[in-house]
Design a protein around this motif. Structure first.
Motif, short mmCIF file in Angstrom:
data_model
loop_
_atom_site.label_atom_id
_atom_site.label_comp_id
_atom_site.label_asym_id
_atom_site.label_seq_id
_atom_site.Cartn_x
_atom_site.Cartn_y
_atom_site.Cartn_z
N ALA A 99 127.69 2.08 14.49
CA ALA A 99 129.00 2.52 14.01
C ALA A 99 129.22 4.02 14.20
O ALA A 99 130.35 4.50 14.06
CB ALA A 99 129.15 2.18 12.52
N LEU A 100 128.17 4.78 14.55
CA LEU A 100 128.31 6.23 14.74
C LEU A 100 129.28 6.57 15.87
O LEU A 100 129.83 7.66 15.90
CB LEU A 100 126.93 6.86 15.04
N ASN A 101 129.47 5.65 16.78
CA ASN A 101 130.41 5.87 17.88
C ASN A 101 131.87 5.80 17.44
O ASN A 101 132.76 6.21 18.17
CB ASN A 101 130.18 4.83 18.99
N ARG A 116 123.90 12.16 22.66
CA ARG A 116 122.88 12.20 21.61
C ARG A 116 123.04 11.04 20.63
O ARG A 116 122.06 10.48 20.15
CB ARG A 116 122.93 13.55 20.88
N ILE A 117 124.28 10.67 20.37
CA ILE A 117 124.53 9.49 19.53
C ILE A 117 123.96 8.25 20.21
O ILE A 117 123.32 7.41 19.57
CB ILE A 117 126.04 9.31 19.25
N SER A 118 124.18 8.12 21.50
CA SER A 118 123.68 6.96 22.27
C SER A 118 122.16 6.88 22.21
O SER A 118 121.59 5.79 22.08
CB SER A 118 124.12 7.05 23.73
N THR A 119 121.51 8.05 22.26
CA THR A 119 120.04 8.08 22.19
C THR A 119 119.56 7.64 20.81
O THR A 119 118.59 6.88 20.70
CB THR A 119 119.51 9.49 22.51
N ILE A 121 121.14 5.63 18.75
CA ILE A 121 121.38 4.18 18.68
C ILE A 121 120.28 3.42 19.40
O ILE A 121 119.75 2.43 18.88
CB ILE A 121 122.76 3.83 19.28
N THR A 122 119.91 3.87 20.59
CA THR A 122 118.86 3.21 21.38
C THR A 122 117.54 3.18 20.63
O THR A 122 116.87 2.14 20.57
CB THR A 122 118.67 3.93 22.73
#
Length: 205
Positions: A99-101, A116-119, A121-122
Motif C-alpha cells: 500500500a506504500l505505493n 526505494r519503496i519498490s525495494t 516491498i520486494t
C-alpha cells in the motif's frame, strides 16, 4: 509344536520391531520440536524493526502519508509465543508494504523515492515467502529483517534530501535556464515546408 514356537518367536520379533519403530518416531519428533524451538528463538531475537521515523522529513510526512504511518505502526507490533504469529505478522506487513505505493505525497512522488519503496516491498514479500516455508530458513529471515531496516533508512534519508533541496532558494535566472533545458519545451529543428529560399542568402560551398 514347531509351528507354534515359530509363531511365538515371530510375534516377539514383530513386537520388538514395533517398539523400536515407535522409539525412533519419538526421537525424531523430539528432534523436530527442538529444531523448531531453535528456529523460533532465532527469529524472535532477530525480529527488530526500525518502526519510528529517523528523519525530520519522515516524521512530518506520517501526518499526511497514511500508508507510511500504518506500515510503521505494523512494524512496531512484535509477534509473540508462536511461529504462526510471526507468519501472520509477515502477511500483514506484506499488505501494508504494498500500500506504500498509494497516495505518495506530491513532493515525494519522484523516481528515487518510488524505487526505494519498490525495494522495501520486494524485501517484505521475500520475508513473507521464506517464513511460510515448511523448513523455515531462520538465518535468511533475520537477514531480510536487517535488509528491510537498511532500505527504510535509505527511503527516509532520501525524503530528507528532497525536503532540504526544496528549501534552497532558486537563483535569479535559474528557473529560466531550467525551462530552456526542458526538452519537452524545445522548438523542433525541422525546416518549414514550401518556404522559398532567398537567393541572396550566403551559402556554404
Amino acid at each position: 509344536m514347531i509351528n507354534k514356537i515359530m509363531v511365538f518367536f515371530s510375534l516377539i520379533f514383530i513386537l520388538f520391531s514395533c517398539q523400536d519403530d515407535s522409539q525412533k518416531r519419538i526421537a525424531e519428533n523430539k528432534k523436530e520440536i527442538k529444531k523448531k524451538e531453535v528456529i523460533f528463538k532465532n527469529i524472535e531475537k532477530g525480529w527488530v524493526f526500525y518502526d519510528t521515523p529517523i528523519t525530520e522529513a519522515s516524521e512530518k510526512s506520517i501526518a499526511t502519508w497514511n500508508e507510511l504511518r500504518m506500515f510503521l505502526a505494523e512494524l512496531a507490533q512484535k509477534p509473540k509465543k508462536t511461529i504462526g504469529a510471526f507468519q501472520q505478522k509477515s502477511k500483514a506487513l506484506s499488505k501494508k508494504a504494498m500500500a506504500l505505493n498509494d497516495n505518495v505525497p506530491y513532493n515525494f512522488s519522484k523516481p528515487q523515492i518510488k524505487s526505494r519503496i519498490s525495494t522495501v516491498i520486494t524485501k517484505v514479500r521475500m520475508l513473507d515467502l521464506f517464513i511460510h516455508l515448511d523448513n523455515i530458513p531462520d538465518k535468511k529471515v533475520t537477514q531480510l529483517v536487517a535488509e528491510i531496516n537498511l532500505e527504510l533508512v535509505s527511503l527516509q534519508r532520501q525524503m530528507d534530501k528532497i525536503v532540504e533541496k526544496s528549501k534552497i532558494p532558486v537563483e535569479e535566472g535559474e528557473s529560466d535556464l531550467l525551462k530552456m533545458m526542458d526538452a519537452s519545451r524545445a522548438i523542433p529543428n525541422t525546416p518549414v515546408p514550401n518556404t522559398p529560399i532567398d537567393p541572396n542568402l550566403p551559402r556554404v560551398e
